[in-house]
Structure formats: C-alpha cells, structure tokens
Scaffold this motif. Structure first.
Motif, short mmCIF file in Angstrom:
data_model
loop_
_atom_site.label_atom_id
_atom_site.label_comp_id
_atom_site.label_asym_id
_atom_site.label_seq_id
_atom_site.Cartn_x
_atom_site.Cartn_y
_atom_site.Cartn_z
N ASP A 27 0.79 -1.17 -0.20
CA ASP A 27 0.02 0.04 -0.03
C ASP A 27 0.81 1.18 0.09
N ASP A 30 2.06 1.60 -3.45
CA ASP A 30 0.99 1.83 -4.27
C ASP A 30 0.57 3.36 -4.29
N ARG A 31 0.70 3.96 -3.00
CA ARG A 31 0.33 5.31 -2.65
C ARG A 31 1.46 6.38 -3.02
N GLU A 33 4.23 6.51 -1.54
CA GLU A 33 4.87 7.10 -0.28
C GLU A 33 6.44 6.79 -0.12
#
Length: 109
Positions: A27, A30-31, A33
C-alpha cells in the motif's frame, strides 16, 4: 562492507525493515509514499537509504503533529498554576424538574 545486494531490498525485506506486513508495504508503494522500482509483476526493489529516509521524514512529520496538537491543550511548564488539575466533573441534576406545567397542559387538552 555492504554489498550491492545489501543496498537494495525486495518487498519482504522492506516490510521487515519497516516492521510492516506485506500488504501494508504494498500500500505504501502503491500510494507513492515509498520510492520503489517494479522490475516486473513479481519483483519490486527499493533502496535501503530511501526506506530509512521515509522513516526519518515520517517520524519528524508525526512528531510535529503531536507537538502541535499538544501545544493548545496544556499550559506552559513555567506558568503559575501549571500543575496538573483534575477535570471538572459534569454537573449532575440534583433536583427533579418541575413537571406541573406539562401536567396542566395535558389536562386541558
């Protein structure tokens, strides 16, 4: 001395370094960050130094948020009366409400 392999981490190694689960690490990637390179559908590679920089910057950001939220909630340490005080308890109703007006309205209708 570090070898080139030690400078990069796969998804599992990065998750272990950040003490996250596999899905939580995915995640973050995917974001956007955490910088990562997807070499193909099965291989994602990250630089160890990028993960450490992520920890540093995120830690500083969160510390600043905690500090900001704490500023308005407590008096300064050097002000008189800055000792912790008990919270004022909610006042409790000690007398019953006067219902005579309601009773009269019910009898008139």
């Amino acid at each position: 001395m570090q070898t080139p392999k030690d400078e990069t981490l796969g998804l599992d190694g990065a998750a272990t370094l950040l003490r996250l689960g596999h899905e939580a690490m995915k995640d973050l990637i995917d974001r956007g960050e955490v910088p990562a390179v997807r070499l193909n559908q099965k291989h994602t590679v990250m630089l160890r130094e990028d993960l450490i920089e992520f920890l540093r910057s995120e830690g500083r950001r969160q510390a600043a948020e905690r500090k900001k939220s704490a500023i308005g909630t407590r008096p300064a340490a050097n002000t008189p009366g800055s000792l912790p005080t008990r919270r004022a308890s909610k006042s409790r109703r000690t007398e019953l409400p006067d219902l005579r007006a309601h009773e009269q309205a019910d009898h008139q209708s």
